[in-house]
Design an enzyme around this catalytic site. Sequence first.
Site, PDB file in Angstrom:
ATOM      1  CG  HIS A 165      -0.384   0.203   2.525  1.00 17.33           C
ATOM      2  ND1 HIS A 165      -0.118  -0.833   3.396  1.00 17.33           N
ATOM      3  CD2 HIS A 165       0.007   1.323   3.166  1.00 17.33           C
ATOM      4  CE1 HIS A 165       0.394  -0.354   4.512  1.00 17.33           C
ATOM      5  NE2 HIS A 165       0.485   0.958   4.404  1.00 17.33           N
ATOM      6  CG  ASP A 206      -0.020  -4.101   2.945  1.00 17.30           C
ATOM      7  OD1 ASP A 206       0.121  -3.450   1.892  1.00 17.30           O
ATOM      8  OD2 ASP A 206       0.037  -3.574   4.069  1.00 17.30           O
ATOM      9  CB  SER A 264       3.348   1.837   5.820  1.00 18.15           C
ATOM     10  OG  SER A 264       2.055   1.719   6.317  1.00 18.15           O
TER      11      SER A 264
END
Length: 336
Positions: free
Chosen positions: A88, A118, A197
């Site tokens: 993402h 992911d 992230s």
Amino acid sequence: MKKFFCFLFSFMLIIPLALFGCGQTQTGDPTVDMSVRRVATESTASLSDMLSQAKSAVVGISVDLADGYAIGSGFAISDGGLILTNNHVVEGGSNITLYYADKTIGTGEVLWTDPGLDMAVVRSSREIPYLGVNTGEVYVGQEVFALGTPLTLEFKHTVTHGIISATNRTLETQSGAGVSFLQSLIQHDAAINPGNSGGPLINSAGQVIGINTLKATEGEGIGFAIPIEIGSIVTEQIKENQNYQSPYLGVFGFDSDIALAYGEKLNADGVYVISTDGPAKQAGLQKGDLITKVGGVEVKNLLDLRKAVLSYNQGDALIIDYYRNGTLQQTMATLQ
């Protein structure tokens, strides 16, 4: 379930980066050792030295989007300039910029992504030091450190500290492929924020145990990391073949972990087949079958199935063990 969790990347409208302290020089910081090597963090003399060396393998990531840019993190666990991050962080973006620990800048190229997991692998324009990995057991109370770029590029290579709060969490997420499940997640309380992230979660020896991916939105100190095992498998595959693409089996199913996430309980480990496509359908698998082994490797949940399939290449044939109406059977499928 998804509404209680958020992915850890920062989105910003197009504004001059200097407003966020992001202007960089290519001179480089000579005090940071960026020689290509596996960083021997486990043999460092102090915690401070371990973290200082670990940061040399971590990058800040900026990705251009249609109406702004996203900020995330990444890290190397291999030579060859291969950077692990979250899907993402790079999905739908272009012009990937990498910010290294010595204050220089490079570019990145996406080599592999998997929205369901992911996870993504980016090739850096520059080789950097890389971290060792630990795929052994993690346990509640274990000391961990999160490294990354929280909030804006002004805070690149931030380190936070915590413990593992729980293991084997399963969360429902929404991806471009629809509803997916992140499984066997490591829950921890090291502070993480948007921008973290794709950054590494490391143990006290400086070895990667997970990839930080999301946090609870309605609470504090509840963050989650994807176990490093799949990232390690894919990185090794890409080292051998930089055109590597995930092989496709065509099994859609659920396991006891997903059932528990919905308050249900299943009596057996394995992957229960809901529907099949492609290779799995051609191999004769059907709704109601329970897959227990792939290529001789035990399969207890969907994560095990994904790891087993990713260790093969497209065109490889593998044997699948499964139960149908209580009877153990075998079939062979050729991955597409």
